[in-house]
Write a protein that holds these residues in place. Sequence first.
Motif, mmCIF file in Angstrom:
data_model
loop_
_atom_site.group_PDB
_atom_site.id
_atom_site.type_symbol
_atom_site.label_atom_id
_atom_site.label_comp_id
_atom_site.label_asym_id
_atom_site.label_seq_id
_atom_site.Cartn_x
_atom_site.Cartn_y
_atom_site.Cartn_z
ATOM 1 N N SER A 178 -27.209 -9.117 97.155
ATOM 2 C CA SER A 178 -28.457 -9.826 96.895
ATOM 3 C C SER A 178 -29.137 -10.146 98.222
ATOM 4 C CB SER A 178 -28.183 -11.107 96.112
ATOM 5 O OG SER A 178 -27.297 -11.943 96.837
ATOM 6 N N GLY A 179 -30.425 -10.382 98.149
ATOM 7 C CA GLY A 179 -31.194 -10.658 99.356
ATOM 8 C C GLY A 179 -32.203 -9.553 99.618
ATOM 9 N N LYS A 180 -32.881 -9.637 100.732
ATOM 10 C CA LYS A 180 -33.931 -8.672 101.071
ATOM 11 C C LYS A 180 -33.328 -7.293 101.293
ATOM 12 C CE LYS A 180 -38.119 -8.562 103.908
ATOM 13 N NZ LYS A 180 -38.864 -9.270 104.976
ATOM 14 N N GLN A 181 -33.864 -6.310 100.602
ATOM 15 C CA GLN A 181 -33.268 -4.971 100.667
ATOM 16 C C GLN A 181 -34.318 -3.923 100.342
ATOM 17 O OE1 GLN A 181 -29.675 -4.136 101.112
ATOM 18 N NE2 GLN A 181 -30.610 -2.149 101.441
ATOM 19 N N ALA A 182 -34.519 -2.975 101.244
ATOM 20 C CA ALA A 182 -35.463 -1.885 101.014
ATOM 21 C C ALA A 182 -34.836 -0.840 100.083
ATOM 22 C CB ALA A 182 -35.859 -1.242 102.336
ATOM 23 N N LEU A 183 -35.671 -0.099 99.386
ATOM 24 C CA LEU A 183 -35.195 0.885 98.419
ATOM 25 C C LEU A 183 -34.886 2.241 99.048
ATOM 26 C CD1 LEU A 183 -34.689 1.656 95.434
ATOM 27 C CD2 LEU A 183 -37.111 2.252 95.289
ATOM 28 N N ALA A 184 -35.703 2.683 99.993
ATOM 29 C CA ALA A 184 -35.578 4.039 100.535
ATOM 30 C C ALA A 184 -34.180 4.364 101.074
ATOM 31 C CB ALA A 184 -36.642 4.280 101.606
ATOM 32 N N PRO A 185 -33.534 3.468 101.853
ATOM 33 C CA PRO A 185 -32.182 3.801 102.339
ATOM 34 C C PRO A 185 -31.176 3.993 101.209
ATOM 35 C CG PRO A 185 -33.112 1.987 103.613
ATOM 36 C CD PRO A 185 -34.013 2.205 102.434
ATOM 37 N N LEU A 186 -31.311 3.233 100.135
ATOM 38 C CA LEU A 186 -30.407 3.377 98.994
ATOM 39 C C LEU A 186 -30.629 4.720 98.301
ATOM 40 C CD1 LEU A 186 -30.703 -0.175 97.377
ATOM 41 C CD2 LEU A 186 -29.016 0.627 99.034
ATOM 42 N N LEU A 187 -31.892 5.102 98.158
ATOM 43 C CA LEU A 187 -32.188 6.387 97.530
ATOM 44 C C LEU A 187 -31.640 7.540 98.368
ATOM 45 C CD1 LEU A 187 -35.868 5.818 96.317
ATOM 46 C CD2 LEU A 187 -33.857 6.142 94.875
ATOM 47 N N ARG A 188 -31.829 7.454 99.676
ATOM 48 C CA ARG A 188 -31.369 8.549 100.550
ATOM 49 C C ARG A 188 -29.854 8.671 100.508
ATOM 50 N NH1 ARG A 188 -36.111 6.886 103.683
ATOM 51 N NH2 ARG A 188 -37.508 8.711 103.732
ATOM 52 N N ALA A 189 -29.158 7.556 100.447
ATOM 53 C CA ALA A 189 -27.695 7.590 100.353
ATOM 54 C C ALA A 189 -27.256 8.223 99.035
ATOM 55 C CB ALA A 189 -27.124 6.187 100.492
ATOM 56 N N ALA A 190 -27.943 7.874 97.942
ATOM 57 C CA ALA A 190 -27.601 8.429 96.633
ATOM 58 C C ALA A 190 -27.933 9.917 96.547
ATOM 59 C CB ALA A 190 -28.325 7.656 95.532
#
Length: 226
Positions: A178-190
């Motif tokens: 939880s907390g501030k987190q951008a989406l793009a790095p998560l998408l790239r990892a997936a």
Amino acid sequence: MSQIRTAMILAAGRGERMRPLTDNCPKPLLNVAGKALINWHIDKLVTAGVTRIVINTAYLGEMVEAHVGQGDKWGIEVLYSHESSALETAGGIVNALPIIASEQFLVINGDVWNNWDYQAICQNNQTDSDAHLYLVANPCHNLTGDFSLEQGLVIDKPEFTFSGVAIYHQRFFQHVPSGKQALAPLLRAAMLSQQVSGQLQGGQWVDVGTPERLQQLDQQLTKDRE
């Protein structure tokens, strides 16, 4: 393949590029052809069979809630995920997961406009992937693009633009703190584990990110109605 009944509209951003229009009005409430941006989405989601909409808010969030209400006027349930300060896209979704509840859900950026058929999108959920992104041809303000497609999977190669519309499975966010987190790095990892599918979406799509684009869209839609 089950029908998606829950959607989330991202409405927490400050809208810096839209100033001064957003100094006293949250971006999703800006009017286009006589209707607030967020209403364009809600109307189409209701037509598509969505029965629960979650809206995250931060900047001027009380105005968004006052405008949309609890969903009574549409005959649906509208819930709010309030953030004391904007948590960015992934952080906002993670914060809202307890009230999203559904395993799969549609997420829409509140500051885009499109003429898409949400009914087709809600019936086209990809049960195998953790995320399914809708990509569009690059607009003039993003000519490089964000991602590409390879046999139905999204890959980290700039070719098309991510529309800000996607279907996610809860498991995509299960290990995100939880907390501030951008989406793009998560998408790239997936993408590296081939867990992000996608498709190129036709029709009209506008990132209403500047006063100029807002005015152009307003003029076009107003003219189309005449």
